[in-house]
Scaffold this motif. Sequence first.
Motif, PDB file in Angstrom:
ATOM      1  N   LYS A 189     -42.605  32.781  43.414  1.00  0.00           N
ATOM      2  CA  LYS A 189     -41.990  32.030  44.501  1.00  0.00           C
ATOM      3  C   LYS A 189     -42.729  30.724  44.762  1.00  0.00           C
ATOM      4  CE  LYS A 189     -39.205  31.190  47.890  1.00  0.00           C
ATOM      5  NZ  LYS A 189     -37.810  30.778  47.602  1.00  0.00           N
ATOM      6  N   ARG A 202     -34.857  29.842  38.091  1.00  0.00           N
ATOM      7  CA  ARG A 202     -35.151  31.268  38.185  1.00  0.00           C
ATOM      8  C   ARG A 202     -33.887  32.039  37.827  1.00  0.00           C
ATOM      9  NH1 ARG A 202     -38.939  33.955  42.788  1.00  0.00           N
ATOM     10  NH2 ARG A 202     -39.168  36.016  41.832  1.00  0.00           N
ATOM     11  N   HIS A 204     -34.165  35.605  37.138  1.00  0.00           N
ATOM     12  CA  HIS A 204     -34.469  37.021  37.314  1.00  0.00           C
ATOM     13  C   HIS A 204     -35.624  37.106  38.297  1.00  0.00           C
ATOM     14  CE1 HIS A 204     -35.988  41.067  36.273  1.00  0.00           C
ATOM     15  NE2 HIS A 204     -34.781  41.318  35.793  1.00  0.00           N
ATOM     16  N   ARG A 205     -35.765  38.263  38.921  1.00  0.00           N
ATOM     17  CA  ARG A 205     -36.893  38.445  39.836  1.00  0.00           C
ATOM     18  C   ARG A 205     -38.225  38.149  39.157  1.00  0.00           C
ATOM     19  NH1 ARG A 205     -37.849  44.479  41.745  1.00  0.00           N
ATOM     20  NH2 ARG A 205     -38.414  44.549  39.545  1.00  0.00           N
ATOM     21  N   SER A 232     -30.158  38.190  36.003  1.00  0.00           N
ATOM     22  CA  SER A 232     -29.777  39.230  36.966  1.00  0.00           C
ATOM     23  C   SER A 232     -28.633  38.760  37.847  1.00  0.00           C
ATOM     24  CB  SER A 232     -30.981  39.644  37.812  1.00  0.00           C
ATOM     25  OG  SER A 232     -31.400  38.566  38.621  1.00  0.00           O
ATOM     26  N   GLU A 233     -27.977  39.709  38.490  1.00  0.00           N
ATOM     27  CA  GLU A 233     -26.777  39.436  39.273  1.00  0.00           C
ATOM     28  C   GLU A 233     -27.025  38.396  40.359  1.00  0.00           C
ATOM     29  OE1 GLU A 233     -22.851  39.885  39.328  1.00  0.00           O
ATOM     30  OE2 GLU A 233     -24.137  41.178  38.090  1.00  0.00           O
ATOM     31  N   GLN A 234     -28.180  38.436  40.959  1.00  0.00           N
ATOM     32  CA  GLN A 234     -28.528  37.536  42.063  1.00  0.00           C
ATOM     33  C   GLN A 234     -28.500  36.072  41.654  1.00  0.00           C
ATOM     34  OE1 GLN A 234     -32.340  38.446  43.756  1.00  0.00           O
ATOM     35  NE2 GLN A 234     -32.349  36.659  45.125  1.00  0.00           N
ATOM     36  N   TYR A 235     -28.812  35.800  40.367  1.00  0.00           N
ATOM     37  CA  TYR A 235     -28.957  34.419  39.898  1.00  0.00           C
ATOM     38  C   TYR A 235     -27.839  33.961  38.965  1.00  0.00           C
ATOM     39  CZ  TYR A 235     -33.634  35.247  41.748  1.00  0.00           C
ATOM     40  OH  TYR A 235     -34.683  35.563  42.577  1.00  0.00           O
ATOM     41  N   LYS A 236     -26.871  34.847  38.699  1.00  0.00           N
ATOM     42  CA  LYS A 236     -25.827  34.521  37.727  1.00  0.00           C
ATOM     43  C   LYS A 236     -24.987  33.309  38.130  1.00  0.00           C
ATOM     44  CE  LYS A 236     -24.928  38.848  35.265  1.00  0.00           C
ATOM     45  NZ  LYS A 236     -23.956  39.945  35.034  1.00  0.00           N
ATOM     46  N   SER A 237     -24.587  33.260  39.388  1.00  0.00           N
ATOM     47  CA  SER A 237     -23.678  32.203  39.839  1.00  0.00           C
ATOM     48  C   SER A 237     -24.265  30.822  39.587  1.00  0.00           C
ATOM     49  CB  SER A 237     -23.354  32.396  41.317  1.00  0.00           C
ATOM     50  OG  SER A 237     -22.562  31.337  41.791  1.00  0.00           O
ATOM     51  N   LYS A 238     -25.509  30.611  40.012  1.00  0.00           N
ATOM     52  CA  LYS A 238     -26.153  29.309  39.853  1.00  0.00           C
ATOM     53  C   LYS A 238     -26.391  28.986  38.373  1.00  0.00           C
ATOM     54  CE  LYS A 238     -30.155  26.610  41.377  1.00  0.00           C
ATOM     55  NZ  LYS A 238     -31.416  26.635  42.162  1.00  0.00           N
TER      56      LYS A 238
END
Length: 248
Positions: A189, A202, A204-205, A232-238
């Motif tokens: 971070k 970023r 992935h975590r 990962s799913e959290q970062y796919k859109s960007k």
Amino acid sequence: MTDFKLNCVVVDDEPMALQLVESYVTKTPFLQLQKSCSNAIEAMNYVSEHPVDVLFLDIQMPDLTGIELSKMIPKKTKVIFTTAFDQYALEGFKVDALDYLLKPFDYSEFLVAANKAKDWFNLVKKSEENRNIVQGQEVTTKEFLFVKSEYKQLKIKLDDVLYFEGLKDYIKIWLKNEPKPILTLMSLKSLENELPESDFMRVHRSFIVSLKNIDVIERSQIIINQQRITVSEQYKSKFFEFINNNSL
């Protein structure tokens, strides 16, 4: 002297006063007369649809006063009030007017007020240019980082970085042509905040990748130097928005 002209609108319900200010604007090299209006409503409609730098605005007008109009226009449009009644001066400055011209005024008095507008916009322009220079430096001079590793400060060229891998409180920095990563005590971070967004993302975590060093994208996996990294799913859109914007 400005190297650009200020777009001006003159508003007055008295024809002779309107013509006088028009003539003053026309003879001033750094002012450009865009429109003359005989009432505040006409001016309001024009300013709402056209960029205006300076409004030379009478105060006492029917239907809508100059003070009322000044509260409705965009903040970037600056007002110079023109009026025969000096009791409006304090109220005029309360609405952040650049200046206040008391009728009758001559060209020298008009020019003093116009120069205040010129100085204001030169200051704004200079501030914007300086901000752009600083932002440009942030992008172009961020070519390396110093990281602590094994009791030393190592200079890492960002162009050489393939990806960063998070490992609890540590980060592995994987570089081109280096079989082993550099290990440093830092969180992903805090590192993410130091990296130029145009070059690193970023995904992935546990991973931040160098966008310019991606070799292949296969479904939801990135391949860099034969290493597979899952988006990962959290970062796919960007991430896939970036890919779409850079695809043929």
